[in-house]
Write a protein that holds these residues in place. Structure first.
Motif, mmCIF file in Angstrom:
data_model
loop_
_atom_site.group_PDB
_atom_site.id
_atom_site.type_symbol
_atom_site.label_atom_id
_atom_site.label_comp_id
_atom_site.label_asym_id
_atom_site.label_seq_id
_atom_site.Cartn_x
_atom_site.Cartn_y
_atom_site.Cartn_z
ATOM 1 N N ASP A 1 0.853 -1.195 0.000
ATOM 2 C CA ASP A 1 0.000 0.000 0.000
ATOM 3 C C ASP A 1 0.886 1.242 0.000
ATOM 4 N N PHE A 2 0.506 2.261 -0.762
ATOM 5 C CA PHE A 2 1.297 3.491 -0.780
ATOM 6 C C PHE A 2 1.270 4.221 0.562
ATOM 7 N N LEU A 3 0.385 3.797 1.466
ATOM 8 C CA LEU A 3 0.325 4.385 2.807
ATOM 9 C C LEU A 3 1.052 3.539 3.857
ATOM 10 N N PHE A 4 1.728 2.484 3.430
ATOM 11 C CA PHE A 4 2.350 1.569 4.385
ATOM 12 C C PHE A 4 3.377 2.272 5.273
ATOM 13 N N GLN A 5 4.266 3.052 4.688
ATOM 14 C CA GLN A 5 5.304 3.700 5.490
ATOM 15 C C GLN A 5 4.705 4.703 6.468
ATOM 16 N N ASP A 6 3.675 5.435 6.024
ATOM 17 C CA ASP A 6 2.998 6.367 6.931
ATOM 18 C C ASP A 6 2.368 5.619 8.107
ATOM 19 N N ASN A 7 1.776 4.456 7.833
ATOM 20 C CA ASN A 7 1.189 3.645 8.904
ATOM 21 C C ASN A 7 2.254 3.159 9.871
ATOM 22 N N GLN A 8 3.332 2.640 9.326
ATOM 23 C CA GLN A 8 4.394 2.123 10.173
ATOM 24 C C GLN A 8 5.003 3.233 11.033
ATOM 25 N N ASN A 9 5.215 4.402 10.438
ATOM 26 C CA ASN A 9 5.790 5.522 11.191
ATOM 27 C C ASN A 9 4.866 5.967 12.316
ATOM 28 N N PHE A 10 3.557 6.044 12.026
ATOM 29 C CA PHE A 10 2.622 6.524 13.035
ATOM 30 C C PHE A 10 2.483 5.521 14.184
ATOM 31 N N VAL A 11 2.411 4.244 13.857
ATOM 32 C CA VAL A 11 2.334 3.227 14.916
ATOM 33 C C VAL A 11 3.603 3.264 15.770
ATOM 34 N N ASN A 12 4.758 3.461 15.144
ATOM 35 C CA ASN A 12 6.016 3.570 15.902
ATOM 36 C C ASN A 12 5.995 4.798 16.812
ATOM 37 N N ASP A 13 5.446 5.915 16.306
ATOM 38 C CA ASP A 13 5.341 7.127 17.133
ATOM 39 C C ASP A 13 4.452 6.875 18.349
ATOM 40 N N LEU A 14 3.348 6.184 18.147
ATOM 41 C CA LEU A 14 2.460 5.877 19.263
ATOM 42 C C LEU A 14 3.138 4.938 20.256
ATOM 43 N N THR A 15 3.849 3.960 19.747
ATOM 44 C CA THR A 15 4.561 3.022 20.616
ATOM 45 C C THR A 15 5.589 3.750 21.466
ATOM 46 N N ASN A 16 6.271 4.724 20.869
ATOM 47 C CA ASN A 16 7.256 5.515 21.620
ATOM 48 C C ASN A 16 6.606 6.327 22.727
ATOM 49 N N LEU A 17 5.311 6.640 22.560
ATOM 50 C CA LEU A 17 4.558 7.351 23.593
ATOM 51 C C LEU A 17 3.872 6.378 24.564
ATOM 52 N N LYS A 18 4.240 5.082 24.438
ATOM 53 C CA LYS A 18 3.690 4.023 25.289
ATOM 54 C C LYS A 18 2.185 3.830 25.077
ATOM 55 N N ILE A 19 1.750 4.052 23.839
ATOM 56 C CA ILE A 19 0.362 3.798 23.447
ATOM 57 C C ILE A 19 0.369 2.571 22.543
ATOM 58 N N SER A 20 -0.316 1.526 22.963
ATOM 59 C CA SER A 20 -0.296 0.287 22.184
ATOM 60 C C SER A 20 -1.344 0.335 21.082
ATOM 61 N N VAL A 21 -1.004 -0.285 19.963
ATOM 62 C CA VAL A 21 -1.906 -0.395 18.819
ATOM 63 C C VAL A 21 -1.995 -1.863 18.433
ATOM 64 N N ASP A 22 -3.210 -2.420 18.478
ATOM 65 C CA ASP A 22 -3.409 -3.780 18.003
ATOM 66 C C ASP A 22 -3.484 -3.764 16.479
ATOM 67 N N GLY A 23 -3.243 -4.936 15.891
ATOM 68 C CA GLY A 23 -3.347 -5.015 14.443
ATOM 69 C C GLY A 23 -2.126 -5.647 13.835
ATOM 70 N N GLU A 24 -1.993 -5.450 12.549
ATOM 71 C CA GLU A 24 -0.931 -6.152 11.846
ATOM 72 C C GLU A 24 -0.660 -5.499 10.495
#
Length: 272
Positions: free
Chosen positions: A216-239
């Motif tokens: 998906d052309f949005l894959f990198q944006d998704n990965q970056n945002f989930v990583n940003d949330l993880t760094n803020l100690k916010i968990s995201v379920d999914g895959e």
């Protein structure tokens, strides 16, 4: 398994936030003589899923392009599908306040027309694909109305840095719908900024789910945002799996979201 019945309502209503007529599609569980399992008590204070569409779609898309009605037919849940045009669920620079219309006004209108739908946060969920995934996160993170939010191929970063997303519309369009794009870091359209504001206010976070395909052309944006949330100690379920920006995959992972939500999802009986 005996099939339950869902009522499908195509509703036109007037939005005071937009000062115009609007549309939504609604699925409601229905009592039938053949299936008395859903009695009046079970169909009171029922949970609700708001389903948001993407840029090229409208309020009918989830019904026309997925197995939605078939998948939810055995669950006492309401599904609300509003039309947000090409607004990015924002209070736009051209004067149409779609954020107010969808995030604030719509739940009030829904409860006015359908008082059997719960107003409790723990029974209100929101989900979308692409622009709708962005809208689902923005609304859930900027209000305290939704306890679960899910995004499929969420367009999480409409800042202008994704050239494929940028190419879909002219610069005049983007300037109209995404406020403060020149200062996106502190913009109300920046999901990371919205998250940080919520954390600063010590507000309860909704549970989050995200899926995006690796092609998906949005894959990198998704990965970056989930990583940003993880760094803020916010968990995201999914895959993240193989997949493209396509209704085939959104239909497939819709069922994953239904299983993830606290709604007692009853899967279809499949013999193969």
């Amino acid at each position: 398994m005996e099939e339950q019945k869902m009522a499908h309502i195509q509703l036109n209503y007037f939005s005071n936030a937009l000062i115009k007529d609007c549309q939504m599609d609604v699925l409601l569980p229905q009592m039938t003589a053949d299936h008395p399992d859903w009695d009046e008590a079970k169909l009171t204070d029922i949970p609700v899923l708001y389903l948001l569409h993407g840029m090229s779609d409208d309020n009918t898309s989830w019904l026309r392009k997925t197995r939605l009605e078939r998948l939810v037919k055995n669950i006492p849940i309401a599904v609300i599908m509003p039309n947000a045009d090409l607004s990015w669920y924002a209070n736009t620079n051209y004067g149409l306040n779609y954020y107010d219309a969808i995030a604030i006004e719509l739940p009030q209108i829904v409860h006015e027309f359908f008082p059997q739908i719960s107003t409790k946060r723990e029974k209100n969920f929101i989900m979308g694909a692409s622009m709708g995934g962005y809208g689902a996160y923005k609304i859930a993170l900027s209000t305290n109305h939704f306890s679960y939010a899910a995004a499929l191929s969420g367009a999480f970063n409409p800042s202008g840095s994704n050239t494929t997303l940028e190419s879909f519309r002219s610069q005049n369009y983007w300037d109209g719908v995404i406020n403060q794009r020149s200062d996106f870091e502190n913009s109300p359209e920046n999901l990371l900024h919205v998250v940080q504001q919520k954390l600063a206010l010590n507000e309860s976070m909704p549970k989050l789910y995200a899926w995006c395909g690796k092609q998906d052309f949005l894959f990198q944006d998704n990965q970056n945002f989930v990583n940003d949330l993880t760094n803020l100690k916010i968990s995201v379920d999914g895959e993240f799996t193989n997949g493209k920006h396509d209704w085939y995959y959104w239909d497939k992972f819709l069922e994953n979201v239904l299983e993830w939500l606290p709604i007692g999802y009853v899967p279809e009986e499949r013999l193969c």
